[in-house]
Design an enzyme around this catalytic site. Structure first.
Site, PDB file in Angstrom:
ATOM      1  CE  LYS A 185       4.513  -0.001   2.464  1.00 21.08           C
ATOM      2  NZ  LYS A 185       3.526  -0.667   1.620  1.00 21.08           N
ATOM      3  CB  THR A 186       3.127   0.140   6.694  1.00 16.20           C
ATOM      4  OG1 THR A 186       1.743  -0.152   6.681  1.00 16.20           O
ATOM      5  CG2 THR A 186       3.679  -0.425   7.835  1.00 16.20           C
TER       6      THR A 186
ATOM      7  NE  ARG B 202      -2.176  -4.373  -0.838  1.00 16.03           N
ATOM      8  CZ  ARG B 202      -1.704  -3.950   0.329  1.00 16.03           C
ATOM      9  NH1 ARG B 202      -0.667  -4.279   0.772  1.00 16.03           N
ATOM     10  NH2 ARG B 202      -2.261  -2.695   0.708  1.00 16.03           N
TER      11      ARG B 202
ATOM     12  N   GLY C 229       0.813  -1.160   0.076  1.00 17.21           N
ATOM     13  CA  GLY C 229      -0.093  -0.032  -0.061  1.00 17.21           C
ATOM     14  C   GLY C 229       0.701   1.212   0.073  1.00 17.21           C
TER      15      GLY C 229
ATOM     16  CG  ASP D  29      -1.418  -0.545   8.266  1.00 15.07           C
ATOM     17  OD1 ASP D  29      -1.887   0.269   7.868  1.00 15.07           O
ATOM     18  OD2 ASP D  29      -1.377  -1.701   7.600  1.00 15.07           O
TER      19      ASP D  29
HETATM   20  P1  FBP Z   1       0.508  -2.043   3.702  1.00 11.79           P
HETATM   21  O1  FBP Z   1       0.424  -2.804   4.795  1.00 11.79           O
HETATM   22  O2  FBP Z   1       0.952  -2.735   2.356  1.00 11.79           O
HETATM   23  O3  FBP Z   1       1.546  -0.650   4.039  1.00 11.79           O
HETATM   24  O4  FBP Z   1      -1.156  -1.348   3.383  1.00 11.79           O
HETATM   25  C1  FBP Z   1      -1.577  -0.623   4.250  1.00 11.79           C
HETATM   26  C2  FBP Z   1      -2.836  -0.495   4.269  1.00 11.79           C
HETATM   27  O5  FBP Z   1      -3.605   0.712   3.775  1.00 11.79           O
HETATM   28  C3  FBP Z   1      -3.846  -0.920   5.100  1.00 11.79           C
HETATM   29  O6  FBP Z   1      -4.082   0.062   6.118  1.00 11.79           O
HETATM   30  C4  FBP Z   1      -4.987  -1.231   4.462  1.00 11.79           C
HETATM   31  O7  FBP Z   1      -5.909  -2.356   5.354  1.00 11.79           O
HETATM   32  C5  FBP Z   1      -4.802  -2.099   3.092  1.00 11.79           C
HETATM   33  O8  FBP Z   1      -3.667  -1.372   2.804  1.00 11.79           O
HETATM   34  C6  FBP Z   1      -5.551  -1.849   2.001  1.00 11.79           C
HETATM   35  O9  FBP Z   1      -5.184  -2.387   0.980  1.00 11.79           O
HETATM   36  P2  FBP Z   1      -5.358  -1.715  -0.612  1.00 11.79           P
HETATM   37  O10 FBP Z   1      -4.640  -0.876  -0.847  1.00 11.79           O
HETATM   38  O11 FBP Z   1      -5.294  -3.274  -1.261  1.00 11.79           O
HETATM   39  O12 FBP Z   1      -7.095  -1.419  -0.670  1.00 11.79           O
END
Ligand code: FBP
Length: 550
Positions: A200-201, A143, A79, A203
């Site tokens: 990175k994230t 992903r 993400g 979250d």
């Molecule tokens: P990452 O763990 O890849 O950094 O992504 C975070 C996130 O934004 C989460 O908070 C959320 O649940 C998910 O990605 C949403 O995924 P998508 O981008 O596939 O809608």
């Protein structure tokens, strides 16, 4: 391309970096390390990258790194998170400073770009367009998991063709785990390709003793907190709505907690606490209703409630129900062949255990349907698609109606629902993230130039001014343990959930009664500021401040 005045101004922002990165750099190696758990198993799986020392970068009198031209590849994984472009511009500038003939290639669309040989050379013109901008659009993200030997071998072919001797993977816990597997594989094959990770994230769940925070968390939380603050001011002006606000963050509640610390909502649910206290969905509803009743008694029929995205998975009974549904519905052709919602609902009810069946029946029909429909390619319910905020509004509404009938609630309940996630993932990085990410990129270059592999680039001491930050490298194996994934034990980086004994949660716990009562204790954080006094523009998150300042 037309640009806003802020876009134009940010192009010339020069990110701040640790003092050690300003000139020539030398590496100081610490003692051999161990994985956080399961040492024997991790050591056996990573014979070449296990036990490496932690590295600190220090200012040196003269350059010690090799200045032979090198080609480096970079991948954005998962993400979006604000600051990714600055990791890449830090990489670019760091490489060119070592040797103007060094080259940087971006693999397109995430890890699949490496396997499929889709790439673009990143030149100064391209990089300049993306400095200090949000988003991952410079090369795109994806992903695809890098975990199979055939993928690694494809990667070798592609890198050899481009003369790439190092790959930087910018990603979360899973991507960095895979970066380590790749590093180990390439060492075993002696193919001369190094692999470095970057944390990175949005979250915020990729953090530990060595990583103070993942990049993007700062900006994303500031954007959500601004929105929450605006909603609070609206609520306090109109005095007629309760706002149920779900926040991204996957399993961990770090984003909800940080936003609560920044904005002081009336209620903030923390999934980790719900699990620890073995709470049911009804317990959560009752708690919310209690606060609503208390505020109604003071004439305040409005407020804000923060709900972490992963909540539903942390309610123990709900977790069991989801597990049963996963098992029942994965590749279930009989279920898929049933016509109509009612037939599917009856089928599910007949197959669940009595406790799960009762819970399933008690859920609003729309939510029960979401639970039985939205599944990912692994057959799991995609909890992020479950609209918990709507579920809670419906259940709280019912509870309040009961209380009204009993004469214990005299207020009015009208609710609005919100889900914040995508609004913050590509925001223009805050000064903190712009500086942090650029420093991470430059740090990665130093690790590569010194022949390191299987490391994550890290920058610590982040509550201090950037000049005092400490840049270095941490062996990825040090953060690993063994966990069950898809039924098999796998080496993975430990995910950090909210620590209920940590200072950020303790702060919430100590203050939330005041935020939930009749007083108005809202904070209105306002939009991220990029230019102005440092106390307005350069503050790290409250989480970092509470965790690292006495
Ligand atoms: P990452 O763990 O890849 O950094 O992504 C975070 C996130 O934004 C989460 O908070 C959320 O649940 C998910 O990605 C949403 O995924 P998508 O981008 O596939 O809608």
């Amino acid at each position: 391309m037309k640009k806003s005045p802020l876009q134009i101004a940010r192009q010339s922002y020069q990110p701040k970096v640790p003092k050690a990165l300003l000139g020539a750099v030398s590496l100081k190696e610490g003692k051999a390390t161990q994985s956080v758990a399961d040492q024997e198993a991790i050591k056996a799986l990573f014979p070449n990258t296990y036990g490496l020392p932690v590295i600190d970068l220090q200012a040196a009198a003269a350059a010690t790194a090799s200045i032979e031209p090198i080609n480096v590849g970079v991948i954005l994984s998962g993400g979006q998170a604000p600051g990714g472009h600055n990791v890449i511009s830090g990489l670019f500038d760091g490489l060119k400073r070592l040797n103007p003939n060094n080259r940087l290639y971006g693999f397109l669309g995430g890890p699949s770009g490496l396997i499929e040989g889709k790439y673009q050379e990143l030149t100064a013109d391209i990089i300049d367009e993306y400095r200090n901008t949000g988003g991952f659009d410079i090369i795109g993200s994806g992903r695809t998991k890098l975990e199979e030997p055939w993928q690694f071998d494809k990667g070798i072919e592609v890198c050899k063709a481009l003369n790439i001797t190092a790959v930087v993977i910018i990603g979360g816990d899973d991507s960095n785990t895979n970066a380590c597997v790749l590093a180990e594989y390439y060492l075993q094959k002696q193919c001369g390709i190094r692999v470095i990770g970057c944390p990175k994230t949005i979250d915020g769940d990729l953090k530990n003793e060595m990583i103070e925070t993942s990049f993007g968390f700062d900006t994303a939380c500031k954007v959500y907190s601004e929105l929450i603050g605006n909603i609070q001011r609206d609520a306090n002006s109109a005095k007629k709505y309760w706002h149920f606000i779900r926040l991204m963050g996957r399993s961990a509640s770090h984003i909800a907690l940080e936003c609560a610390l920044q904005s002081q909502p009336n209620i903030c649910i923390i999934s980790e606490e719900v699990e620890a206290k073995n709470m049911t969905l009804q317990d959560i509803v009752d708690q919310i209703a209690q606060v609503i009743v208390a505020r109604a008694d003071a004439g305040q029929n409005f407020g804000t409630i923060l709900i972490p995205e992963g909540l539903i998975e942390f309610i123990p009974a709900m977790r069991i129900l989801i597990r049963e549904l996963n098992d029942l519905l994965a590749d279930n052709e009989e279920f898929q062949g049933l016509e109509g919602d009612d037939a599917q609902r009856e089928y599910i009810k007949s197959a669940l255990t009595p406790a799960s069946c009762e819970l399933f029946r008690s859920l609003p029909k729309a939510i029960a349907k979401q639970l039985s429909m939205d599944r990912d390619p692994h057959g799991n319910v995609q909890v992020s698609l479950i609209e918990t905020e709507k579920l809670l509004i419906e259940m709280v509404g019912k509870k309040l109606a009961q209380l009204k009938a009993q004469g214990t609630y005299k207020g009015k309940f009208a609710a609005q629902h919100h889900f914040f996630g995508y609004e913050g993932r590509c925001a223009i990085p805050s000064n903190f993230d712009a500086d942090y990410c650029y420093s991470l990129g430059q740090t990665a270059v130093q690790l590569i130039a010194n022949g390191k592999t299987g490391y994550m680039a890290v920058v610590r001491n982040l509550t201090k001014p950037a000049a005092e930050w400490i840049a270095g490298g941490v062996p990825i194996t040090m953060m690993m343990n063994m966990e069950k994934r898809n039924g098999k034990m796998k080496p993975v980086i430990q995910k950090a959930l909210v620590d209920l004994n940590g200072k950020p949660f303790k702060y919430l716990e100590a203050h939330r009664a005041d935020w939930g009562d009749a007083n108005i204790d809202y904070i209105y954080p306002g939009p991220i500021q990029y230019y102005g006094p440092t106390e307005v523009c350069d503050q790290p998150t409250r989480t970092l401040q509470l965790e690292h300042n006495a």
